[in-house]
Design a protein around this motif. Structure first.
Motif, PDB file in Angstrom:
ATOM      1  N   THR A  41     112.130-127.864 -29.498  1.00  0.00           N
ATOM      2  CA  THR A  41     111.317-126.756 -30.019  1.00  0.00           C
ATOM      3  C   THR A  41     110.535-127.180 -31.250  1.00  0.00           C
TER       4      THR A  41
ATOM      5  N   THR B 118     117.714-116.473 -37.976  1.00  0.00           N
ATOM      6  CA  THR B 118     117.220-116.742 -36.624  1.00  0.00           C
ATOM      7  C   THR B 118     116.962-115.384 -35.988  1.00  0.00           C
TER       8      THR B 118
ATOM      9  N   ASN C 295     117.016-119.577 -28.295  1.00  0.00           N
ATOM     10  CA  ASN C 295     116.204-119.408 -29.494  1.00  0.00           C
ATOM     11  C   ASN C 295     115.124-120.476 -29.511  1.00  0.00           C
TER      12      ASN C 295
ATOM     13  N   GLU D  41     112.288-120.207 -31.232  1.00  0.00           N
ATOM     14  CA  GLU D  41     111.410-119.861 -32.346  1.00  0.00           C
ATOM     15  C   GLU D  41     111.566-120.877 -33.471  1.00  0.00           C
TER      16      GLU D  41
ATOM     17  N   THR E 293     109.893-122.223 -37.533  1.00  0.00           N
ATOM     18  CA  THR E 293     109.116-121.892 -38.723  1.00  0.00           C
ATOM     19  C   THR E 293     108.157-123.040 -39.011  1.00  0.00           C
TER      20      THR E 293
ATOM     21  N   PHE F  43     108.452-116.339 -37.689  1.00  0.00           N
ATOM     22  CA  PHE F  43     108.754-117.379 -36.712  1.00  0.00           C
ATOM     23  C   PHE F  43     107.628-117.496 -35.689  1.00  0.00           C
ATOM     24  N   VAL F  44     107.516-118.676 -35.100  1.00  0.00           N
ATOM     25  CA  VAL F  44     106.561-118.923 -34.018  1.00  0.00           C
ATOM     26  C   VAL F  44     107.362-119.186 -32.751  1.00  0.00           C
ATOM     27  N   ASP F  45     107.126-118.401 -31.712  1.00  0.00           N
ATOM     28  CA  ASP F  45     107.834-118.558 -30.442  1.00  0.00           C
ATOM     29  C   ASP F  45     107.103-119.601 -29.594  1.00  0.00           C
TER      30      ASP F  45
ATOM     31  N   THR G  26     108.224-120.655 -26.538  1.00  0.00           N
ATOM     32  CA  THR G  26     108.725-120.606 -25.162  1.00  0.00           C
ATOM     33  C   THR G  26     107.628-120.938 -24.161  1.00  0.00           C
TER      34      THR G  26
END
Length: 448
Positions: A175, A394, A415, A417, A419, A435-437, A439
């Motif tokens: 991630t 989180t 999770n 996500e 930063t 947060f930046v997702d 996915t």
């Protein structure tokens, strides 16, 4: 050893980038197996004075990490676990149970990692919590055989996102690289060079960085492998700088843009940057970017702060910056129960992960009420579908048997996500709020 560390289990034979290639473990490892196992007497410990209480049996858990090795070390994780046990027990334990924390040094070695897991089974640990190991193929079979959940591993291996006994609290290195790729796609107008460990875990990094770069309309990074336990990286840093500069020196890349070098070498980032700094004068237009776990405030300070090579660099992380008030609970534990243990650094993502993992454990145990406490019941609480909160560090966590990211090899990843932070005047600060997702970005990764 500078070759790729490789052991085999069912998780080794997964599709795409989850299949690695490389040298087998050396014969010296087999010859040293008895010595490694014997060393666990010194490498494993139990926090003193935390057994008994309230007439109930104590709850036994284990935290392990490599300490004192030639590669990545995470001494703050077991040290914080011991401090947490002292702190929670001073407040009566968890639901009237005292907490016994066993710690173990996995030595960055498959034999020792397996021995740590066997000890957790022998001591009837109800969970392994907040730990780091690159050798999941060695330890997971033992945990799975005994039904012991693995809560909040560091996210450094694929098995942590595939084993049904794993409950990750962050999205691991994949991630971070996906998020960093999205950021660099907008800030690097020239080529990107990724310098990462020549290990099985390192193989997962390039596809995720490329997925982020692609999402921002940027070309793929050049994937450059390096030994994770090298003592210097002159050749690698020179090659990465040439790549990022498009084959030119001062004045920018061949196309006039600014290229970027992304070192993701864990504890060896500082060693790499020593070589990088000496060569960078010839490539003034090249920028850097990295991920937490490879870079934190102590690394930035040691490399020269605002005048160092990280100035202006974007860094992706799993959690808010260390100065965020949401870390107040963790800092209270450190100030009250760490007893000046200098291995516990509140800016260390390993320490932060261990704090979050123990909070998940506490919620799982409290949900059992007066019921039996065992590995089975703790696992049942984690599998119940309830959400576990972390004080905003989180998103709320809930583990399903499969996730949206199962198609790219991460069925247990709950999770995704991250930063986004940046080094400004030598200080790591939040570059954007929240947060930046990632996915969607990870779903589109080329893992074939």
């Amino acid at each position: 050893m500078t070759g790729r560390r490789r052991t085999f289990s069912r998780s080794t034979f997964l599709p795409g980038f989850l299949r690695g290639t490389g040298n087998g473990r050396s014969a010296a490892l087999a010859a040293g197996a008895l010595a490694a196992v014997a060393s666990l007497t010194a490498g494993c410990g139990v926090v003193p004075g935390v057994t008994g209480g309230s007439g109930d049996d104590p709850i036994v858990v284990m935290t392990w990490a490599p300490v004192g090795t030639a590669a990545t070390n995470k001494p703050g994780m077991p040290a914080f676990a011991r401090a947490y046990a002292r702190w929670i027990n001073s407040k009566g334990g968890i639901d009237g149970h005292k907490l016994t924390v066993l710690t173990c040094n996995d030595h960055n070695d498959a034999v020792s990692a397996a021995a740590c897991a066997r000890r957790a089974v022998k001591e009837k640990a109800v969970a392994v919590v907040g730990s780091y190991s690159q050798h999941s193929d060695a330890f997971f079979p033992h945990l799975e055989g005994a039904g012991i959940p693995y809560i909040g591993g560091y996210g450094v291996t694929t098995s942590e996102f595939t084993s049904p006994l794993s409950y990750p609290v962050n999205g691991g290195q994949p991630t971070l690289l996906a998020g960093l790729g999205k950021v660099l796609a907008g800030s690097c107008s020239g080529p990107v060079a990724l310098v990462r460990p020549d290990t099985i875990a390192g193989d997962a990094l390039a596809p995720m960085l490329d997925a982020g770069l692609k999402a921002g309309g940027h070309d793929k990074a050049e994937d450059q492998r390096a030994a994770e336990d090298a003592t210097e990286y002159s050749a690698q840093s020179e090659k990465a700088l040439r790549t990022a500069a498009g084959g030119t020196a001062s004045g920018g890349t061949a196309s006039g843009g600014k290229g970027c070098v992304v070192p993701a070498l864990g504890d060896r980032n500082g060693t790499f940057m020593d070589s990088f700094r000496r060569s960078r004068a010839d490539y003034p237009a090249v920028n850097t970017g990295s991920v937490l776990g490879s870079v934190d405030q102590t690394v930035i300070d040691a490399s020269g702060g605002g005048s160092g090579p990280y100035e202006g660099a974007y860094v992706t992380g799993w959690y808010p910056v260390e100065s965020d008030k949401r870390w107040a609970g963790m800092k209270k534990v450190i100030s009250q129960s760490a007893f000046s243990d200098t291995s516990i650094d509140p800016s260390d993502t390993g320490v932060q992960t261990t704090w979050i993992a123990y909070n998940v454990l506490r919620q799982a145990l409290e949900s059992l009420g007066d019921g039996e406490v065992s590995a089975d019941t703790v696992r049942g609480a984690l599998n119940s579908g309830r959400t576990f909160t972390t004080g905003g560090l989180t998103p709320a966590l809930r583990w399903r048997f499969t996730s949206r990211l199962a198609a790219v090899g991460f069925p247990r990843l709950s999770n995704a996500e991250v930063t986004v932070q940046q080094v400004r005047k030598g200080v790591l600060v939040a570059s954007q709020q929240g947060f930046v997702d990632v996915t969607d970005t990870m779903e589109n990764a080329d893992v074939g």
